[in-house]
Design a protein around this motif. Structure first.
Motif, PDB file in Angstrom:
ATOM      1  N   TYR A 128       0.785  -1.325   0.016  1.00 15.01           N
ATOM      2  CA  TYR A 128       0.036  -0.111   0.108  1.00 15.01           C
ATOM      3  C   TYR A 128       0.801   1.109  -0.046  1.00 15.01           C
ATOM      4  N   ASP A 129       0.521   2.184  -0.872  1.00 17.45           N
ATOM      5  CA  ASP A 129       1.128   3.506  -0.832  1.00 17.45           C
ATOM      6  C   ASP A 129       2.661   3.426  -1.109  1.00 17.45           C
ATOM      7  N   ASN A 130       3.089   2.949  -2.229  1.00 18.88           N
ATOM      8  CA  ASN A 130       4.476   2.485  -2.494  1.00 18.88           C
ATOM      9  C   ASN A 130       5.434   1.969  -1.320  1.00 18.88           C
ATOM     10  N   TYR A 131       4.810   0.783  -0.946  1.00 24.58           N
ATOM     11  CA  TYR A 131       5.469  -0.150   0.043  1.00 24.58           C
ATOM     12  C   TYR A 131       5.363   0.489   1.232  1.00 24.58           C
ATOM     13  N   THR A 132       4.911   1.559   1.622  1.00 25.54           N
ATOM     14  CA  THR A 132       4.689   2.080   3.068  1.00 25.54           C
ATOM     15  C   THR A 132       4.033   0.907   3.939  1.00 25.54           C
ATOM     16  N   GLY A 179     -11.795   0.907  13.471  1.00 27.76           N
ATOM     17  CA  GLY A 179     -10.947   1.898  13.491  1.00 27.76           C
ATOM     18  C   GLY A 179     -10.298   2.316  12.220  1.00 27.76           C
ATOM     19  N   GLU A 180      -9.124   2.822  12.329  1.00 25.32           N
ATOM     20  CA  GLU A 180      -8.675   3.453  11.025  1.00 25.32           C
ATOM     21  C   GLU A 180      -7.528   2.629  10.302  1.00 25.32           C
ATOM     22  N   ASP A 181      -7.176   2.691   9.106  1.00 24.29           N
ATOM     23  CA  ASP A 181      -6.116   2.067   8.650  1.00 24.29           C
ATOM     24  C   ASP A 181      -4.834   2.364   9.360  1.00 24.29           C
ATOM     25  N   ILE A 182      -4.067   1.398   9.818  1.00 22.88           N
ATOM     26  CA  ILE A 182      -2.704   1.739  10.493  1.00 22.88           C
ATOM     27  C   ILE A 182      -1.672   1.433   9.692  1.00 22.88           C
ATOM     28  N   GLU A 183      -1.139   2.877   9.186  1.00 23.54           N
ATOM     29  CA  GLU A 183      -0.345   2.931   7.998  1.00 23.54           C
ATOM     30  C   GLU A 183       1.097   2.999   8.433  1.00 23.54           C
ATOM     31  N   GLY A 184       1.950   2.547   7.470  1.00 24.99           N
ATOM     32  CA  GLY A 184       3.649   2.526   8.071  1.00 24.99           C
ATOM     33  C   GLY A 184       3.877   3.985   7.885  1.00 24.99           C
ATOM     34  N   SER A 185       5.250   4.139   8.282  1.00 21.64           N
ATOM     35  CA  SER A 185       5.810   5.702   8.540  1.00 21.64           C
ATOM     36  C   SER A 185       6.319   6.124   7.122  1.00 21.64           C
ATOM     37  N   ASN A 186       6.912   5.082   6.317  1.00 21.68           N
ATOM     38  CA  ASN A 186       7.740   5.681   5.483  1.00 21.68           C
ATOM     39  C   ASN A 186       7.588   4.751   3.981  1.00 21.68           C
ATOM     40  N   GLU A 187       7.690   5.064   2.981  1.00 23.42           N
ATOM     41  CA  GLU A 187       7.848   4.397   1.731  1.00 23.42           C
ATOM     42  C   GLU A 187       9.073   3.175   2.091  1.00 23.42           C
ATOM     43  N   GLY A 188       8.716   2.004   1.652  1.00 18.82           N
ATOM     44  CA  GLY A 188       9.647   1.044   1.870  1.00 18.82           C
ATOM     45  C   GLY A 188       9.621   0.206   3.208  1.00 18.82           C
ATOM     46  N   ASN A 189       8.801   0.805   3.998  1.00 21.07           N
ATOM     47  CA  ASN A 189       8.742   0.006   5.352  1.00 21.07           C
ATOM     48  C   ASN A 189       8.230  -1.526   5.169  1.00 21.07           C
ATOM     49  N   SER A 214     -11.256   3.083  22.553  1.00 21.20           N
ATOM     50  CA  SER A 214     -12.356   4.105  21.974  1.00 21.20           C
ATOM     51  C   SER A 214     -12.288   4.325  20.615  1.00 21.20           C
ATOM     52  N   GLU A 215     -12.404   3.140  19.993  1.00 22.19           N
ATOM     53  CA  GLU A 215     -12.839   3.111  18.394  1.00 22.19           C
ATOM     54  C   GLU A 215     -11.534   3.588  17.534  1.00 22.19           C
ATOM     55  N   SER A 216     -10.330   3.415  18.138  1.00 19.92           N
ATOM     56  CA  SER A 216      -9.175   3.922  17.622  1.00 19.92           C
ATOM     57  C   SER A 216      -7.776   2.888  18.062  1.00 19.92           C
ATOM     58  N   TRP A 217      -7.237   2.971  17.094  1.00 17.27           N
ATOM     59  CA  TRP A 217      -5.837   2.152  17.352  1.00 17.27           C
ATOM     60  C   TRP A 217      -4.743   2.947  17.749  1.00 17.27           C
ATOM     61  N   SER A 218      -4.226   2.768  19.081  1.00 19.23           N
ATOM     62  CA  SER A 218      -2.989   3.463  19.482  1.00 19.23           C
ATOM     63  C   SER A 218      -1.886   2.998  19.515  1.00 19.23           C
ATOM     64  N   LYS A 219      -0.755   3.353  19.468  1.00 24.00           N
ATOM     65  CA  LYS A 219       0.499   2.586  19.561  1.00 24.00           C
ATOM     66  C   LYS A 219       0.903   2.630  21.057  1.00 24.00           C
ATOM     67  N   LEU A 220       1.398   1.210  21.435  1.00 20.54           N
ATOM     68  CA  LEU A 220       1.673   1.071  22.643  1.00 20.54           C
ATOM     69  C   LEU A 220       3.278   0.968  22.896  1.00 20.54           C
ATOM     70  N   GLY A 221       3.883   2.139  23.682  1.00 16.07           N
ATOM     71  CA  GLY A 221       5.387   2.057  23.694  1.00 16.07           C
ATOM     72  C   GLY A 221       6.115   2.499  22.592  1.00 16.07           C
ATOM     73  N   ASP A 222       7.389   2.369  22.560  1.00 14.82           N
ATOM     74  CA  ASP A 222       8.407   2.564  21.502  1.00 14.82           C
ATOM     75  C   ASP A 222       8.214   1.487  20.496  1.00 14.82           C
ATOM     76  N   ASP A 223       8.725   1.895  19.297  1.00 18.36           N
ATOM     77  CA  ASP A 223       9.104   0.839  18.036  1.00 18.36           C
ATOM     78  C   ASP A 223      10.284  -0.379  18.729  1.00 18.36           C
ATOM     79  N   ILE A 224      10.127  -1.220  18.201  1.00 22.30           N
ATOM     80  CA  ILE A 224      11.242  -2.264  18.612  1.00 22.30           C
ATOM     81  C   ILE A 224      11.926  -2.644  17.316  1.00 22.30           C
ATOM     82  N   ASP A 225      13.033  -1.744  17.475  1.00 21.99           N
ATOM     83  CA  ASP A 225      14.020  -1.832  16.031  1.00 21.99           C
ATOM     84  C   ASP A 225      14.975  -2.709  15.936  1.00 21.99           C
ATOM     85  N   GLY A 226      15.230  -3.319  14.686  1.00 20.66           N
ATOM     86  CA  GLY A 226      16.494  -4.059  14.647  1.00 20.66           C
ATOM     87  C   GLY A 226      17.676  -3.297  14.777  1.00 20.66           C
ATOM     88  N   LEU A 227      18.617  -4.015  15.023  1.00 16.51           N
ATOM     89  CA  LEU A 227      19.894  -3.037  15.421  1.00 16.51           C
ATOM     90  C   LEU A 227      20.668  -2.835  14.258  1.00 16.51           C
TER      91      LEU A 227
END
Length: 190
Positions: A99-103, A120-130, A166-179
């Motif tokens: 979706y949206d250039n691999y976002t 709820g709403e679509d839960i979209e990635g933050s950047n193209e290629g994600n 409350s009818e919405s998707w909310s992020k819990l905590g920080d991203d769990i990133d690869g190193l």
């Protein structure tokens, strides 16, 4: 063992489950309810890559479609690249990695009044290629969701956790990133 092969308009799987329609996919993703009577099937190459998800219920020795198809919104969304059902099979998360250039995005549906409706709403990635939504895992009650995005930050990858409140998707905590670059963290979550 349930074998699903989607190379023809009507494919019979283990002589009991028949998928009807033009499905065309390289492989299918599946998720099963905890009692084994509800099955979600993603066909991400359907309709030239738009993708679709169908849900089936087992009753009286037969698998019958439960509700409507959940099609991708744009060509090449690859909706259905990942699917995850809640324990009772009433809530379904669906990934659309292109979706949206691999976002990428994730849509969550609930079954009510004989159809699947988005909650709820679509839960979209933050950047193209994600490739946000390449992998997903829904909690037992369908209110928490882990989403993998292996293409994030030069393929370091990341996992994000969301909660439905409350009818919405909310992020819990920080991203769990690869190193490191090319860790591909989030290519699989469970």
């Amino acid at each position: 063992m349930l074998d699903i092969s989607c190379n023809s308009p009507a494919t019979t799987c283990t002589d009991t489950l028949t998928i009807v329609g033009s499905v065309r996919c390289v492989s299918a993703t599946v998720s099963l309810s905890s009692d084994g009577t509800i099955l979600a099937v993603g066909a991400y190459k359907h309709d030239d890559g738009r993708g679709t998800v169908r849900v089936y219920k087992y009753s009286l020795n037969s698998w019958d479609q439960l509700g409507n198809d959940m099609d991708g919104l744009s060509s090449s969304d690859e909706q259905g690249i990942s699917v995850s059902l809640s324990n009772d099979g009433s809530v379904l998360a669906v990934g659309a990695q292109k979706y949206d250039n691999y976002t990428g995005t994730v849509r969550v549906y609930q079954y009510a009044a004989e159809s699947w409706g988005q909650i709820g709403e679509d839960i979209e990635g933050s950047n193209e290629g994600n490739r946000h939504g390449y992998s997903i895992s829904l909690s037992n009650n369908g209110l928490k969701l882990a989403i993998g995005a292996f293409g994030y930050s030069n393929n370091k990858g990341t996992i994000r956790i969301y909660q439905y409140v409350s009818e919405s998707w909310s992020k819990l905590g920080d991203d769990i990133d690869g190193l490191e670059i090319n860790d591909y963290q989030g290519i699989s979550v469970s």
